[in-house]
Design an enzyme around this catalytic site. Structure first.
Site, mmCIF file in Angstrom:
data_model
loop_
_atom_site.group_PDB
_atom_site.id
_atom_site.type_symbol
_atom_site.label_atom_id
_atom_site.label_comp_id
_atom_site.label_asym_id
_atom_site.label_seq_id
_atom_site.Cartn_x
_atom_site.Cartn_y
_atom_site.Cartn_z
ATOM 1 N N ASP A 56 -0.975 -0.931 46.916
ATOM 2 C CA ASP A 56 0.137 -0.468 46.090
ATOM 3 C C ASP A 56 0.992 -1.692 45.777
ATOM 4 O O ASP A 56 0.949 -2.709 46.475
ATOM 5 C CB ASP A 56 0.951 0.634 46.775
ATOM 6 C CG ASP A 56 1.777 1.406 45.738
ATOM 7 O OD1 ASP A 56 1.879 0.935 44.581
ATOM 8 O OD2 ASP A 56 2.332 2.481 46.076
HETATM 9 C C1 BGC Z 1 3.563 3.251 42.976
HETATM 10 C C2 BGC Z 1 2.108 3.457 42.597
HETATM 11 C C3 BGC Z 1 1.868 2.910 41.219
HETATM 12 C C4 BGC Z 1 2.278 1.457 41.186
HETATM 13 C C5 BGC Z 1 2.079 0.805 39.831
HETATM 14 C C6 BGC Z 1 4.011 1.809 42.792
HETATM 15 O O1 BGC Z 1 5.364 1.678 42.981
HETATM 16 O O2 BGC Z 1 3.781 3.646 44.312
HETATM 17 O O3 BGC Z 1 1.778 4.810 42.660
HETATM 18 O O4 BGC Z 1 0.529 3.083 40.859
HETATM 19 O O5 BGC Z 1 3.663 1.347 41.512
HETATM 20 O O6 BGC Z 1 2.971 1.291 38.910
#
Ligand code: BGC
Length: 628
Positions: A258
Site C-alpha cells: 500500500d
Molecule cells: C489506499 C489504497 C490505494 C492507494 C493508492 C492508499 O492510501 O489505502 O487502497 O490503492 O492509496 O491510491
C-alpha cells in the site's frame, strides 16, 4: 484470463506450446536433428533475470511515477500501469458502480462477476494493466471510515462477492489486486494501529476472503494493509506474506505495498513484499542493501521472479490486447450499473405496504433531505470514482413522475445544527401526498484516513429531527439512507412508514431508486451488515482481535442483543414461502459434502427475487468455532 494458482508453478507459455508442436513435426520428419527444448515459463523468467543488471532487477520492484513501474525496453518488459479502485477506474471519469458494501447487499455473485468484467474492460480501455481492487476488508464497525469499500461484516459473503469481482476483472486482460491484507478495520491511526490476533483467526476468519480470492479467484496481486499485526507491519511480515499467503495458500504472484506502507526496505523485501509504491524506499535503499549483502541477490531475484511470472501470465510480454476506449462508460455499463443499483437497495420497513408508490401516482411527492438533490457516490478517499454523469433521487423521480409532481426542499445539511430550512420542508410535506426523505452520509462524514466524523453511528446533524418534524405534518413518510457505514436511526424509525437502505448505489442511483419506489423494480437486496439500534449496542472497538467473535451478528447473538435490523434482512413487494427442506445425507463424515434443497415459491402478486440464506454452526467443536 483466469489462471489457476499453484504453489509450484510449472506453466508453459503459449509460445512454448506452439514451439513444442513445431519441434514434434520437425523431429518426426528429420531423423537425428538436434533441437532446443521448449522453454517453460520458469525457464523464460530465469533467462530474463540472468540478463538483468542489479539496477534493472531493482527497477522491476518500485514505482516510477505515481501509479506505474518502469519499462525495461532493452528486454521488452513493460512496466505496470495501475489505478484505483474497487468500484471503477479512478483516473479521470469512468462508470461509477455501487461501492463494495453495495455490491455485497445484492448478494448476487453473478452480478458481481459481471461488474468485475465491466470494470476490467474500463481499466483496459484507459490503458491500465492493474486494478487496485477489490477491497476485501470486513466492516467490523460501522464507524470505520472505509466502510463503503468493505464487503460487509461476514467473511463468507465477502469472500463470495469479492472473488466473483476478481474473476470478472481477470476475465479481461486486467490484473486484480485484493486489498488490504490484512485486518485493516479503522482509519484513525491506520498506519500505526497494532492488531493482536491469533493465527487461527488470521487464517480462518479474516483470511477467508483473501484465501478464497487467491485459490478460487486466481487473484494475481495482493496489496498489504498499513497496520501492524502482532507487532509487525503488514508490509514487513513474513508470517503474513510468506507463510500464510505463499506457503499455506500457494499464491504465486506479487505483493504490492500500500502507498508508503514500507518503513524498512530490508524487512519488507525479505518478508515478500515485492513492489514498493507510494515511496522511494526500495529505489533508495535496495542498491546499498544488496551491495552490503544485507539483502541477497537471491531475495531480490525471487521478488523479480514473482513480478515477471505475473506479467507473463497476464500476457504483458507477448500478446497483450489493446483496450477499447469505447468501453469506458459504455451504454452497456450504464445499464449494468442501473441493474446493480436496483439490486443493491434493501427495503427494511414497509408499514401498511406504503411502497411501492404506484398507488400514489398522479399525486404529489415532497422530496426532502440533504441527499435528495445530489447523487452520493461514495465516502472519501482513493476509491472514489468520478462518473461522467450521475442521477440524483430528484432527477430520477422527476424523470419518472414529471417535475410538476415533485416538490423539493433540502430541509437540512448532512451534519449541521442549523434548522433554518425545516420550515420550508415542513410546508411542502404538509401539502404533499407522500414525503420521501433522502439522507445519510457523504465524504465529509466517512472517508479513507478518517473514521466517522461524529464518532457515533447515529445519522448525523439534524436529520432525525427533520424526519420527525416532517412525520408530524405528514405521516406518509419514506426514508432512504445513503452511506457506507450503516447509520443509527432509533430516534426516528418509529415515525417512518417506509425505509430503504441504499448504501452508495452508483451513478444510476436516482433511476434505481425511482424504479424501486414506483414499483417498476421489486427490491431484493439484503443487509450485508447488522444495523444496531444504538451506539450502546456496539462492542468495544479496539485492536484486540484475539478470541474475536467480536462484532456483527455473531456479537449480537452471543450477547443476546436485538439489533434494529438483522444481517441478511430485507423485504420484498412480494412474499415467498419455503418448503420441502432436504439435507442429503442427513449425517456426514468430515470432508463429505452435504446437499441442501429447498423449494421457494413466490406466493405474492409480483415477480421478485429471493436470496436463500443458510446459516450453520457446530454443536461440539473441539475449538470454539470462529467462522460460524
Ligand atoms: C489506499 C489504497 C490505494 C492507494 C493508492 C492508499 O492510501 O489505502 O487502497 O490503492 O492509496 O491510491
Amino acid at each position: 484470463m483466469s489462471p489457476k494458482t499453484s504453489s509450484a508453478p510449472s506453466y508453459s507459455t503459449t509460445n512454448s506450446i506452439m514451439l513444442r508442436c513445431l519441434i514434434g513435426i520437425i523431429a518426426a520428419c528429420v531423423v537425428r536433428v538436434s533441437v532446443a527444448t521448449a522453454q517453460t515459463l520458469e525457464d523464460r523468467i530465469t533467462s530474463l533475470i540472468n540478463q538483468m543488471t542489479t539496477d534493472e532487477l531493482i527497477k522491476q520492484l518500485h514505482q516510477e511515477g505515481g501509479f506505474n513501474t518502469a519499462d525495461n525496453l532493452r528486454l521488452g518488459i513493460p512496466g505496470l500501469i495501475m489505478a484505483d479502485g474497487p468500484h471503477g477506474v479512478r483516473d479521470g471519469s469512468a462508470t461509477s458502480f455501487p461501492v463494495g458494501i453495495g455490491m455485497a447487499s445484492t448478494w448476487d455473485v453473478d452480478l458481481a462477476r459481471r461488474i468485475g468484467a465491466a470494470m476490467g474492460e474500463e481499466f483496459r480501455g484507459k490503458g491500465k494493466h492493474q486494478a487496485l481492487g477489490p477491497c476485501l476488508d470486513l466492516d467490523r464497525d460501522p464507524r470505520n471510515g472505509r466502510s463503503p469499500e468493505t464487503g460487509g461484516e461476514d467473511p463468507f459473503l465477502d469472500a463470495q462477492i469479492t472473488t466473483a469481482v476478481v474473476k470478472g476483472i481477470q476475465s479481461t486482460p486486467c490484473i486484480a489486486t485484493i486489498k488490504h491484507f490484512n485486518l485493516n478495520h479503522r482509519e484513525n491511526g491506520r498506519t500505526s494501529n497494532n492488531v493482536t490476533v491469533t493465527r487461527r483467526m488470521l487464517n480462518e476468519f479474516y483470511g477467508l476472503s483473501f484465501r478464497t480470492a487467491v485459490q478460487q479467484g486466481g487473484a494475481m496481486s495482493v496489496m498489504n494493509a498499513y497496520n501492524l499485526i502482532n507487532g509487525e507491519k503488514c508490509a514487513e511480515s513474513s508470517e503474513l506474506l510468506s507463510s500464510i499467503l505463499r506457503s499455506n495458500w500457494g499464491f504465486p504472484y506479487y505483493v504490492v505495498s500500500d502507498w508508503g506502507s514500507i518503513w524498512s526496505s530490508e524487512l519488507a523485501i525479505k518478508a515478500g513484499c515485492d513492489i514498493c509504491m507510494g515511496s522511494d524506499n526500495y529505489q533508495k535503499d535496495l542498491p546499498g542493501l544488496v551491495q552490503s549483502g544485507a539483502v541477497s541477490l537471491d531475495v531480490l531475484k525471487l521478488a523479480v521472479r514473482r513480478v515477471l511470472r505475473t506479467k507473463i501470465l497476464a500476457g504483458l510480454l507477448d500478446y497483450y490486447p489493446a483496450g477499447d476506449g469505447a468501453d469506458v462508460n459504455s451504454p452497456a455499463h450504464q445499464q449494468l450499473c442501473l441493474e446493480a443499483g436496483r439490486k443493491s437497495l434493501v427495503l427494511l420497513k414497509n408499514q401498511n405496504n406504503i411502497l411501492p408508490l404506484n398507488k400514489y401516482l398522479g399525486q404529489t411527492i415532497a422530496l426532502v433531505g440533504p441527499s435528495a438533490a445530489v447523487c452520493q457516490i461514495d465516502g472519501g478517499g482513493s476509491a472514489y470514482v468520478s462518473p461522467f454523469y450521475s442521477v440524483s433521487p430528484k432527477q430520477g423521480l422527476e424523470a419518472k413522475l414529471g417535475a410538476a409532481k415533485v416538490k423539493y426542499a433540502r430541509g437540512c445539511a448532512i451534519n449541521s445544527n442549523d434548522t433554518s430550512e425545516f420550515q420550508a420542508a415542513r410546508a411542502i410535506a404538509q401539502s404533499a401526498d407522500i414525503v420521501v426523505f433522502c439522507g445519510g452520509l457523504d465524504p465529509s462524514q466517512e472517508s479513507e484516513g478518517m473514521d466517522r466524523a461524529t464518532g457515533s453511528i447515529d445519522l448525523p446533524g439534524k436529520q432525525q429531527d427533520l424526519i420527525n418534524a416532517l412525520a408530524a405534518v405528514n405521516p406518509n413518510i419514506i426514508v432512504v439512507l445513503f452511506s457506507g457505514g450503516i447509520c443509527g436511526i432509533s430516534r426516528s424509525v418509529d415515525n417512518m412508514k417506509g425505509l430503504i437502505y441504499a448504501f452508495y448505489p452508483g451513478q444510476e442511483s436516482g433511476n434505481a431508486l425511482a424504479d424501486v419506489l414506483c414499483g417498476e423494480y421489486n427490491p431484493g437486496g439484503k443487509l450485508p451488515v447488522t444495523m444496531p439500534a444504538s451506539n450502546s449496542q456496539l462492542p468495544v472497538w479496539n485492536d484486540d482481535f484475539t478470541g474475536d467473535l467480536g462484532y456483527g451478528y455473531r456479537w449480537f447473538e452471543r450477547q443476546g442483543v436485538t439489533p434494529l435490523y438483522f444481517f441478511g434482512f430485507g423485504l420484498s413487494y412480494t412474499t415467498f414461502s419455503y418448503s420441502n427442506l432436504q439435507v442429503t445425507p442427513t449425517e456426514s463424515t468430515i470432508g463429505q459434502s452435504v446437499t441442501v434443497n429447498v423449494d421457494v415459491t413466490n406466493t405474492g402478486l409480483r415477480p421478485g427475487e429471493e436470496v436463500v440464506q443458510l446459516y450453520l454452526s457446530t454443536n461440539n467443536s473441539d475449538v470454539h468455532a470462529v467462522a460460524g
